[in-house]
Design a protein around this motif. Structure first.
Motif, PDB file in Angstrom:
ATOM      1  N   VAL A 111       5.493  -1.367 -12.922  1.00 36.83           N
ATOM      2  CA  VAL A 111       4.203  -0.669 -12.933  1.00 36.83           C
ATOM      3  C   VAL A 111       4.424   0.827 -13.100  1.00 36.83           C
ATOM      4  CG1 VAL A 111       2.195  -0.080 -11.533  1.00 36.83           C
ATOM      5  CG2 VAL A 111       3.046  -2.430 -11.563  1.00 36.83           C
ATOM      6  N   GLU A 112       5.460   1.339 -12.456  1.00 38.30           N
ATOM      7  CA  GLU A 112       5.758   2.770 -12.546  1.00 38.30           C
ATOM      8  C   GLU A 112       6.167   3.153 -13.971  1.00 38.30           C
ATOM      9  OE1 GLU A 112       8.217   6.075  -9.905  1.00 38.30           O
ATOM     10  OE2 GLU A 112       8.431   3.936  -9.496  1.00 38.30           O
ATOM     11  N   LEU A 113       6.915   2.257 -14.625  1.00 40.21           N
ATOM     12  CA  LEU A 113       7.262   2.514 -16.022  1.00 40.21           C
ATOM     13  C   LEU A 113       6.021   2.555 -16.896  1.00 40.21           C
ATOM     14  CD1 LEU A 113      10.485   0.387 -16.731  1.00 40.21           C
ATOM     15  CD2 LEU A 113      10.209   2.845 -17.082  1.00 40.21           C
ATOM     16  N   TRP A 114       5.079   1.681 -16.586  1.00 35.67           N
ATOM     17  CA  TRP A 114       3.845   1.646 -17.369  1.00 35.67           C
ATOM     18  C   TRP A 114       3.034   2.918 -17.154  1.00 35.67           C
ATOM     19  CZ3 TRP A 114      -1.423   1.184 -15.842  1.00 35.67           C
ATOM     20  CH2 TRP A 114      -2.300   0.950 -16.903  1.00 35.67           C
ATOM     21  N   SER A 162       0.831  -1.206   0.000  1.00 36.51           N
ATOM     22  CA  SER A 162       0.000   0.000   0.000  1.00 36.51           C
ATOM     23  C   SER A 162       0.864   1.254   0.000  1.00 36.51           C
ATOM     24  CB  SER A 162      -0.936   0.001   1.211  1.00 36.51           C
ATOM     25  OG  SER A 162      -0.213   0.220   2.408  1.00 36.51           O
ATOM     26  N   LYS A 163       2.004   1.192   0.715  1.00 35.79           N
ATOM     27  CA  LYS A 163       2.917   2.337   0.717  1.00 35.79           C
ATOM     28  C   LYS A 163       3.556   2.524  -0.659  1.00 35.79           C
ATOM     29  CE  LYS A 163       1.264   3.205   3.715  1.00 35.79           C
ATOM     30  NZ  LYS A 163       0.505   4.435   3.996  1.00 35.79           N
ATOM     31  N   ALA A 164       3.824   1.392  -1.328  1.00 37.72           N
ATOM     32  CA  ALA A 164       4.362   1.483  -2.688  1.00 37.72           C
ATOM     33  C   ALA A 164       3.333   2.097  -3.625  1.00 37.72           C
ATOM     34  CB  ALA A 164       4.767   0.091  -3.172  1.00 37.72           C
ATOM     35  N   ALA A 165       2.054   1.725  -3.449  1.00 38.18           N
ATOM     36  CA  ALA A 165       0.983   2.313  -4.264  1.00 38.18           C
ATOM     37  C   ALA A 165       0.839   3.804  -3.971  1.00 38.18           C
ATOM     38  CB  ALA A 165      -0.325   1.582  -3.997  1.00 38.18           C
ATOM     39  N   ASP A 166       0.953   4.171  -2.687  1.00 40.86           N
ATOM     40  CA  ASP A 166       0.899   5.586  -2.319  1.00 40.86           C
ATOM     41  C   ASP A 166       2.024   6.367  -2.993  1.00 40.86           C
ATOM     42  OD1 ASP A 166      -1.268   5.140  -0.746  1.00 40.86           O
ATOM     43  OD2 ASP A 166      -0.166   5.075   1.144  1.00 40.86           O
ATOM     44  N   TYR A 167       3.184   5.737  -3.070  1.00 44.54           N
ATOM     45  CA  TYR A 167       4.342   6.382  -3.698  1.00 44.54           C
ATOM     46  C   TYR A 167       4.062   6.669  -5.178  1.00 44.54           C
ATOM     47  CZ  TYR A 167       8.835   6.440  -6.159  1.00 44.54           C
ATOM     48  OH  TYR A 167       9.865   6.742  -7.002  1.00 44.54           O
ATOM     49  N   ILE A 168       3.461   5.680  -5.869  1.00 42.93           N
ATOM     50  CA  ILE A 168       3.178   5.845  -7.295  1.00 42.93           C
ATOM     51  C   ILE A 168       2.112   6.922  -7.508  1.00 42.93           C
ATOM     52  CG2 ILE A 168       2.264   4.701  -9.351  1.00 42.93           C
ATOM     53  CD1 ILE A 168       3.546   2.123  -8.386  1.00 42.93           C
ATOM     54  N   VAL A 169       1.049   6.882  -6.680  1.00 39.47           N
ATOM     55  CA  VAL A 169      -0.018   7.880  -6.801  1.00 39.47           C
ATOM     56  C   VAL A 169       0.508   9.267  -6.483  1.00 39.47           C
ATOM     57  CG1 VAL A 169      -2.219   8.639  -5.842  1.00 39.47           C
ATOM     58  CG2 VAL A 169      -1.848   6.219  -6.332  1.00 39.47           C
ATOM     59  N   GLU A 170       1.321   9.361  -5.420  1.00 42.81           N
ATOM     60  CA  GLU A 170       1.901  10.646  -5.037  1.00 42.81           C
ATOM     61  C   GLU A 170       2.752  11.211  -6.171  1.00 42.81           C
ATOM     62  OE1 GLU A 170       5.101  12.510  -1.848  1.00 42.81           O
ATOM     63  OE2 GLU A 170       5.001  10.379  -2.266  1.00 42.81           O
ATOM     64  N   LYS A 171       3.504  10.341  -6.808  1.00 47.23           N
ATOM     65  CA  LYS A 171       4.366  10.803  -7.894  1.00 47.23           C
ATOM     66  C   LYS A 171       3.545  11.320  -9.071  1.00 47.23           C
ATOM     67  CE  LYS A 171       8.315   9.487 -10.715  1.00 47.23           C
ATOM     68  NZ  LYS A 171       9.293   8.452 -11.052  1.00 47.23           N
ATOM     69  N   GLU A 172       2.418  10.648  -9.339  1.00 44.08           N
ATOM     70  CA  GLU A 172       1.570  11.081 -10.451  1.00 44.08           C
ATOM     71  C   GLU A 172       0.940  12.437 -10.154  1.00 44.08           C
ATOM     72  OE1 GLU A 172      -1.953   9.267 -13.302  1.00 44.08           O
ATOM     73  OE2 GLU A 172      -1.055   8.049 -11.729  1.00 44.08           O
ATOM     74  N   ASP A 180      14.212   8.910 -17.622  1.00 44.65           N
ATOM     75  CA  ASP A 180      15.538   8.284 -17.625  1.00 44.65           C
ATOM     76  C   ASP A 180      15.906   7.758 -16.238  1.00 44.65           C
ATOM     77  OD1 ASP A 180      15.800   8.855 -20.295  1.00 44.65           O
ATOM     78  OD2 ASP A 180      16.935  10.698 -19.992  1.00 44.65           O
ATOM     79  N   ASN A 181      15.572   8.521 -15.201  1.00 43.61           N
ATOM     80  CA  ASN A 181      15.857   8.076 -13.832  1.00 43.61           C
ATOM     81  C   ASN A 181      15.082   6.813 -13.492  1.00 43.61           C
ATOM     82  OD1 ASN A 181      17.569  10.243 -13.393  1.00 43.61           O
ATOM     83  ND2 ASN A 181      15.990  11.524 -12.458  1.00 43.61           N
ATOM     84  N   LEU A 182      13.827   6.760 -13.928  1.00 43.10           N
ATOM     85  CA  LEU A 182      12.990   5.592 -13.658  1.00 43.10           C
ATOM     86  C   LEU A 182      13.519   4.362 -14.383  1.00 43.10           C
ATOM     87  CD1 LEU A 182      10.550   4.329 -12.373  1.00 43.10           C
ATOM     88  CD2 LEU A 182       9.149   5.189 -14.253  1.00 43.10           C
ATOM     89  N   LYS A 183      13.927   4.530 -15.633  1.00 43.34           N
ATOM     90  CA  LYS A 183      14.486   3.410 -16.387  1.00 43.34           C
ATOM     91  C   LYS A 183      15.778   2.906 -15.737  1.00 43.34           C
ATOM     92  CE  LYS A 183      12.513   4.838 -20.818  1.00 43.34           C
ATOM     93  NZ  LYS A 183      12.782   5.444 -22.144  1.00 43.34           N
TER      94      LYS A 183
END
Length: 338
Positions: free
Chosen positions: A248-251, A129-139, A167-170
Motif C-alpha cells: 500500500v505504501e508503494l502505491w 490503525s497504527k500502520a495506517a497512522d504511519y502511512i498518513v504521517e509519512k505522507e 528506493d528505501n521503500l522498494k
C-alpha cells in the motif's frame, strides 16, 4: 626588510579574514539548513507500536494461562504438554486461523474462546490503525519536507530526496517479500519432515495458515510441530500484514512523488493569490501561503483554521495582531484575577 614584514602581515590578515568569512558562511549555511530541516516524525506512532508489542505479549501470556487452567474443557488432538497446547490454541485463536484440531467443549470454554478471539481482533485492528497512522504521517511529512527543502535547496535536491525515499521503500518491500517466501519454504519443510505431510498438502496448509483461512483438515499435531507453529504462525501473519502495508505504501508513494512535483512546479494564478489572502491586504504572507497549500492538499479545512484563529485571538490580549511575551504575561494576569 620592514616592507617585506608589512606585506607578510597584510597577507596574514587577509587570509585570516577570508578564513573567518568562510567559517561564518559555512555556519550560516548550516543554520539555514537546520532552520529548514523537516520536523521530526510524530513520536506517538512509534510509542503506540511499542504498546502493540507489549499488548501482544500480555495477550499471549494471559491466554496461555487461561486456556491451561481449563485444558480439560478443550478437546481435540493434544500433545503431552499442556502449556504448549494452550499457547498453540491461543495463537490459533488470536490470528483467527482456527484449524479446529483443538476446540472448546464446555460453555465456559466457549465463552472464554469468544472473548479471546474478539480481543485478538481488536489487537489486530489497533495494529492496523497504527500502520495506517504511519502511512498518513509519512505522507504529511513528505509534504512538509518538500515545502521546507524547496525554500533551502533547488529542485534537484528535492527530487533526489524523493528518489532515495522510493528506493528505501522498494528495498523494504523486497525484504518483506523475501521473508514471506522464506516462511512458506520453512513451513513446508517442517510440515513435510515433522508432520509427515506431502509437499502439496504442506503447501496447502502453509497458505491456509498464513492467510488465516485455516480449513483445519491439515494442521500441526505433533509436539515439535506445535513448538514451531507458535512462533511460525505469529511471525508469518505479521510478515504478511507488513508486506501488504509496504505494498500500500508503494502505491501511495507514487502519489507522494506527484505531490512533491506539484508543490515544486505548480504556478500560482491571480485567483490563487486572492484565495490565499486571508487578511485581504492584497498580499500573501508566508503563513498565508502555507495555509493555502495545506487547504489545497486537504490536510486542513476551514473549520480547523477558524478554530486555530480563535485560539490566536484569545492569546492576542492587546489585539495587535501578533503574539508577544507581554501578551502571555497579560493573559496570565487576567487568568489569575478570575
Amino acid at each position: 626588510m620592514a616592507n617585506d614584514d608589512e606585506v607578510d602581515d597584510t597577507e596574514l590578515i587577509k587570509k585570516e579574514k577570508h578564513k573567518r568569512t568562510h567559517k561564518k558562511g559555512k555556519h550560516g549555511s548550516e543554520d539555514h539548513i537546520r532552520h529548514h530541516a523537516p520536523p521530526p516524525s510524530t513520536p506517538g506512532v512509534r510509542f503506540s507500536l511499542k504498546w502493540v508489542g507489549l499488548l501482544l505479549g500480555a495477550y499471549l501470556a494471559l491466554g496461555t494461562i487461561c486456556f491451561f487452567l481449563i485444558q480439560d474443557q478443550i478437546t481435540g488432538k493434544k500433545t503431552d504438554h499442556g502449556i504448549l497446547d494452550s499457547m498453540y490454541f491461543c495463537v490459533v485463536t488470536m490470528t483467527t486461523v482456527g484449524y479446529g484440531d483443538l476446540v472448546p467443549e464446555t460453555n465456559f470454554a466457549k465463552v472464554l474462546a469468544c472473548a479471546f478471539v474478539f480481543m485478538g481482533i481488536i489487537l489486530g485492528g489497533f495494529a492496523l490503525s497504527k500502520a495506517a497512522d504511519y502511512i498518513v504521517e509519512k505522507e504529511v511529512n513528505m509534504f512538509a519536507k518538500a515545502m521546507q527543502i524547496h525554500e533551502a535547496f533547488d529542485h534537484v535536491q528535492v527530487l533526489s530526496e524523493a528518489a532515495e525515499e522510493s528506493d528505501n521503500l522498494k528495498c523494504k518491500f523486497i525484504i518483506a517479500l523475501f521473508l514471506i517466501v522464506m516462511h512458506v519454504v520453512v513451513g513446508i519443510v517442517v510440515l513435510v519432515l515433522v508432520e509427515k505431510l506431502s509437499i502439496i498438502d504442506a503447501y496447502y496448509c502453509v497458505c491456509a495458515t498464513i492467510t488465516t483461512l485455516g480449513y483445519g483438515d491439515k494442521s500441526f499435531t505433533t509436539t515439535g510441530g506445535r513448538i514451531f507453529a507458535v512462533v511460525w504462525i505469529l511471525t508469518g501473519t505479521i510478515s504478511l500484514a507488513q508486506l501488504f502495508m509496504y505494498l500500500v505504501e508503494l502505491w501511495t508513494e507514487s502519489r507522494q512523488r506527484q505531490l512533491v512535483h506539484w508543490v515544486l512546479h505548480r504556478k500560482l494564478t491571480v485567483q490563487d493569490i486572492e484565495n490565499a489572502d486571508l487578511d485581504h491586504d492584497n498580499s500573501v504572507s508566508p503563513a498565508e501561503y502555507v495555509v493555502f497549500k495545506l487547504k489545497e492538499m486537504g490536510l486542513v479545512n476551514e473549520q480547523l483554521i477558524m478554530s486555530v484563529m480563535e485560539g490566536f485571538k484569545t492569546l492576542d490580549v492587546d489585539n495587535s495582531g501578533t503574539l508577544t511575551a507581554s501578551d502571555l504575561s497579560n493573559l496570565n494576569k487576567l487568568m489569575s484575577q478570575h
